[in-house]
Structure formats: C-alpha cells, structure tokens
Design a protein around this motif. Structure first.
Motif, mmCIF file in Angstrom:
data_model
loop_
_atom_site.group_PDB
_atom_site.id
_atom_site.type_symbol
_atom_site.label_atom_id
_atom_site.label_comp_id
_atom_site.label_asym_id
_atom_site.label_seq_id
_atom_site.Cartn_x
_atom_site.Cartn_y
_atom_site.Cartn_z
ATOM 1 N N LYS A 1 -1.603 -9.468 8.129
ATOM 2 C CA LYS A 1 -2.045 -10.629 7.801
ATOM 3 C C LYS A 1 -2.478 -10.876 6.394
ATOM 4 C CE LYS A 1 -3.877 -12.029 12.420
ATOM 5 N NZ LYS A 1 -5.059 -11.991 13.203
ATOM 6 N N TYR A 2 -3.060 -9.485 5.912
ATOM 7 C CA TYR A 2 -3.515 -9.475 4.658
ATOM 8 C C TYR A 2 -2.476 -9.787 3.421
ATOM 9 C CZ TYR A 2 -5.928 -7.191 0.400
ATOM 10 O OH TYR A 2 -6.669 -7.016 -0.681
ATOM 11 N N ILE A 3 -1.198 -9.015 3.564
ATOM 12 C CA ILE A 3 -0.201 -8.971 2.808
ATOM 13 C C ILE A 3 0.625 -10.046 2.743
ATOM 14 C CG2 ILE A 3 1.541 -7.498 4.134
ATOM 15 C CD1 ILE A 3 0.851 -7.271 0.319
ATOM 16 N N GLU A 4 0.736 -10.883 4.086
ATOM 17 C CA GLU A 4 1.473 -11.985 4.060
ATOM 18 C C GLU A 4 0.649 -13.149 3.736
ATOM 19 O OE1 GLU A 4 4.416 -10.899 8.089
ATOM 20 O OE2 GLU A 4 2.791 -12.517 8.158
ATOM 21 N N SER A 5 -0.636 -13.358 3.568
ATOM 22 C CA SER A 5 -1.474 -14.302 3.089
ATOM 23 C C SER A 5 -1.478 -14.467 1.671
ATOM 24 C CB SER A 5 -2.733 -14.402 4.011
ATOM 25 O OG SER A 5 -3.388 -13.270 3.436
ATOM 26 N N GLN A 6 -1.330 -13.146 1.059
ATOM 27 C CA GLN A 6 -1.201 -13.011 -0.287
ATOM 28 C C GLN A 6 0.194 -13.336 -1.116
ATOM 29 O OE1 GLN A 6 -4.835 -10.159 -1.907
ATOM 30 N NE2 GLN A 6 -2.608 -9.195 -1.466
ATOM 31 N N GLY A 7 0.994 -12.677 -0.178
ATOM 32 C CA GLY A 7 2.389 -12.683 -0.600
ATOM 33 C C GLY A 7 3.011 -11.952 -1.883
ATOM 34 N N HIS A 8 1.963 -11.159 -2.143
ATOM 35 C CA HIS A 8 1.891 -9.892 -3.315
ATOM 36 C C HIS A 8 0.744 -8.969 -3.223
ATOM 37 C CE1 HIS A 8 -1.576 -11.351 -5.572
ATOM 38 N NE2 HIS A 8 -1.081 -12.434 -5.042
ATOM 39 N N GLU A 9 1.358 -7.784 -3.774
ATOM 40 C CA GLU A 9 0.524 -6.883 -3.809
ATOM 41 C C GLU A 9 -0.836 -6.580 -4.779
ATOM 42 O OE1 GLU A 9 4.009 -5.343 -6.162
ATOM 43 O OE2 GLU A 9 3.752 -6.672 -4.734
ATOM 44 N N ASP A 10 -1.764 -6.200 -4.514
ATOM 45 C CA ASP A 10 -2.996 -5.979 -5.465
ATOM 46 C C ASP A 10 -2.661 -5.105 -6.585
ATOM 47 O OD1 ASP A 10 -4.728 -7.701 -3.897
ATOM 48 O OD2 ASP A 10 -5.185 -5.854 -2.596
ATOM 49 N N GLY A 11 -1.798 -4.129 -6.502
ATOM 50 C CA GLY A 11 -1.621 -3.209 -7.602
ATOM 51 C C GLY A 11 -0.329 -2.404 -7.025
ATOM 52 N N ALA A 12 0.059 -1.355 -7.807
ATOM 53 C CA ALA A 12 1.234 -0.432 -7.312
ATOM 54 C C ALA A 12 0.980 1.010 -7.857
ATOM 55 C CB ALA A 12 2.480 -1.032 -7.747
ATOM 56 N N TRP A 13 1.166 2.105 -7.212
ATOM 57 C CA TRP A 13 1.516 3.309 -7.760
ATOM 58 C C TRP A 13 2.722 3.758 -7.447
ATOM 59 C CZ3 TRP A 13 1.992 8.548 -6.937
ATOM 60 C CH2 TRP A 13 1.705 9.287 -7.476
ATOM 61 N N ARG A 14 3.565 3.951 -8.083
ATOM 62 C CA ARG A 14 5.172 4.413 -7.955
ATOM 63 C C ARG A 14 5.439 5.434 -8.289
ATOM 64 N NH1 ARG A 14 7.612 0.655 -5.115
ATOM 65 N NH2 ARG A 14 9.393 1.193 -5.980
ATOM 66 N N GLY A 15 4.658 6.663 -8.254
ATOM 67 C CA GLY A 15 4.888 8.158 -8.291
ATOM 68 C C GLY A 15 5.598 8.739 -7.289
ATOM 69 N N ASP A 16 6.091 9.545 -7.563
ATOM 70 C CA ASP A 16 6.738 10.547 -6.617
ATOM 71 C C ASP A 16 6.275 11.815 -6.343
ATOM 72 O OD1 ASP A 16 9.686 10.272 -4.937
ATOM 73 O OD2 ASP A 16 9.600 12.305 -5.690
ATOM 74 N N ILE A 17 5.888 11.975 -5.132
ATOM 75 C CA ILE A 17 5.265 13.487 -4.903
ATOM 76 C C ILE A 17 5.912 14.200 -3.806
ATOM 77 C CG2 ILE A 17 2.999 14.559 -3.941
ATOM 78 C CD1 ILE A 17 1.500 11.833 -4.946
ATOM 79 N N SER A 18 5.961 15.325 -4.075
ATOM 80 C CA SER A 18 6.465 16.264 -2.933
ATOM 81 C C SER A 18 5.664 17.516 -3.143
ATOM 82 C CB SER A 18 8.047 16.773 -3.315
ATOM 83 O OG SER A 18 8.921 15.465 -3.265
ATOM 84 N N ASN A 19 5.112 17.807 -1.965
ATOM 85 C CA ASN A 19 4.091 19.244 -1.811
ATOM 86 C C ASN A 19 3.668 19.289 -2.842
ATOM 87 O OD1 ASN A 19 5.412 19.662 0.572
ATOM 88 N ND2 ASN A 19 7.240 20.404 -0.371
ATOM 89 N N PRO A 20 2.407 18.650 -3.460
ATOM 90 C CA PRO A 20 1.592 18.813 -4.737
ATOM 91 C C PRO A 20 0.832 20.300 -4.568
ATOM 92 C CG PRO A 20 0.331 17.174 -3.177
ATOM 93 C CD PRO A 20 1.965 17.370 -2.618
ATOM 94 N N SER A 21 0.392 20.636 -3.251
ATOM 95 C CA SER A 21 -0.413 21.973 -3.253
ATOM 96 C C SER A 21 0.462 23.201 -3.638
ATOM 97 C CB SER A 21 -1.196 22.106 -2.023
ATOM 98 O OG SER A 21 -2.000 20.813 -1.782
ATOM 99 N N GLN A 22 1.761 23.216 -3.386
ATOM 100 C CA GLN A 22 2.662 24.419 -3.706
ATOM 101 C C GLN A 22 2.666 24.688 -5.114
ATOM 102 O OE1 GLN A 22 5.569 23.849 -0.947
ATOM 103 N NE2 GLN A 22 4.516 24.067 0.718
#
Length: 153
Positions: A132-153
C-alpha cells in the motif's frame, strides 16, 4: 529457530520496490512494532522495536546486497535474527517481493506466539502495508544502489 517466508506482488517496477526497501529508516511507516531504525553506515543500522509491550534494541549488518535482486541481513548483537528479501520482475510495472526471516525466540510468550503463527501474520501484514505504501506513492523515497558481498570478511 522459527522462520517465516511471505510474498507480495506490488504494482511498481522492480527498481522502485528495491529502492524503497533500501530506505531502512522509513520501515516504521509500514512495519508494525518497529519504532525506529537509524542507519549508521552503508551496511549497519540500529533498530528499536516494541512488540507486545516489550521494547528491544539491536544492531544489524547487511551481509549481501545486489541492486534490484536482494538484500540480506543478520543481527550483530542481542537476539539472533537474519533475513533476506528478494525482488523478481514480473512485468514492467509489477514486482514479486519475497521476505524470509529467521530468529531465535526468547521466553515463553515469544515461543508460544511462534507456535500459533503470530510472527507469520505480522510479516504478512507488514508486506501488505509495504504494498500500500509504495503503490500509493508510485515512487521511492530514496535509493541506495550499492553492491555488497560479505562485508565482514
């Protein structure tokens, strides 16, 4: 260890659904029991929840994140909790969002709640509110498009 898997189809492009999900600080607007989330850096956040009158605070770490595909996390202190959300393009304007959460119950009330499906219903309700939240807005509040693979290693 209890586990819940729930799916919802949302009528927005996969990029919009994914981008909104990366805005962790907006989760209290559609997740029951989540009081606040503070993102401390690209992979860590601090959660405050209040469920059944019990307030808990814990920290999480993003363990894997691939734009428009998936976000996985685990708790780094307190109660053991981990999960993953995946995004599948169904059409240009429809996305399947699947959430899996695994956690360690504490105390008799949480164990009883898990047995009768309280957690299952909570995740389902949260996904419906996300829809309901995303469909009522029709757009996102923001974005983070980073790619993460195993950050602790």
């Amino acid at each position: 260890m209890p586990s819940v898997i729930k799916t919802v189809n949302v009528s927005v492009p996969v990029r919009t659904a994914y981008n909104q999900w990366t805005q962790f600080e907006t989760f209290p607007q559609f997740m029951g029991g989540v009081e606040s989330i503070t993102q401390t850096d690209d992979t860590h956040s601090h959660w405050v929840t209040k469920i059944g009158g019990v307030t808990r605070e814990f920290d999480t770490e993003i363990t894997e994140q691939h734009p428009d595909e998936r976000v996985a996390w685990k708790s780094t202190d307190g109660k053991t909790q981990a999960g993953v959300v995946t995004f599948h393009r169904l059409s240009d304007n429809e996305t399947k969002v699947t959430v899996q959460i695994d956690w360690e119950t504490e105390g008799i009330i949480e164990k009883a709640g898990a047995l009768v499906g309280v957690d299952d219903r909570q995740v389902h309700a949260d996904l419906e509110r996300f829809k309901k939240y995303i469909e009522s807005q029709g757009h996102e509040d923001g974005a983070w498009r980073g790619d993460i693979s195993n950050p602790s290693q």
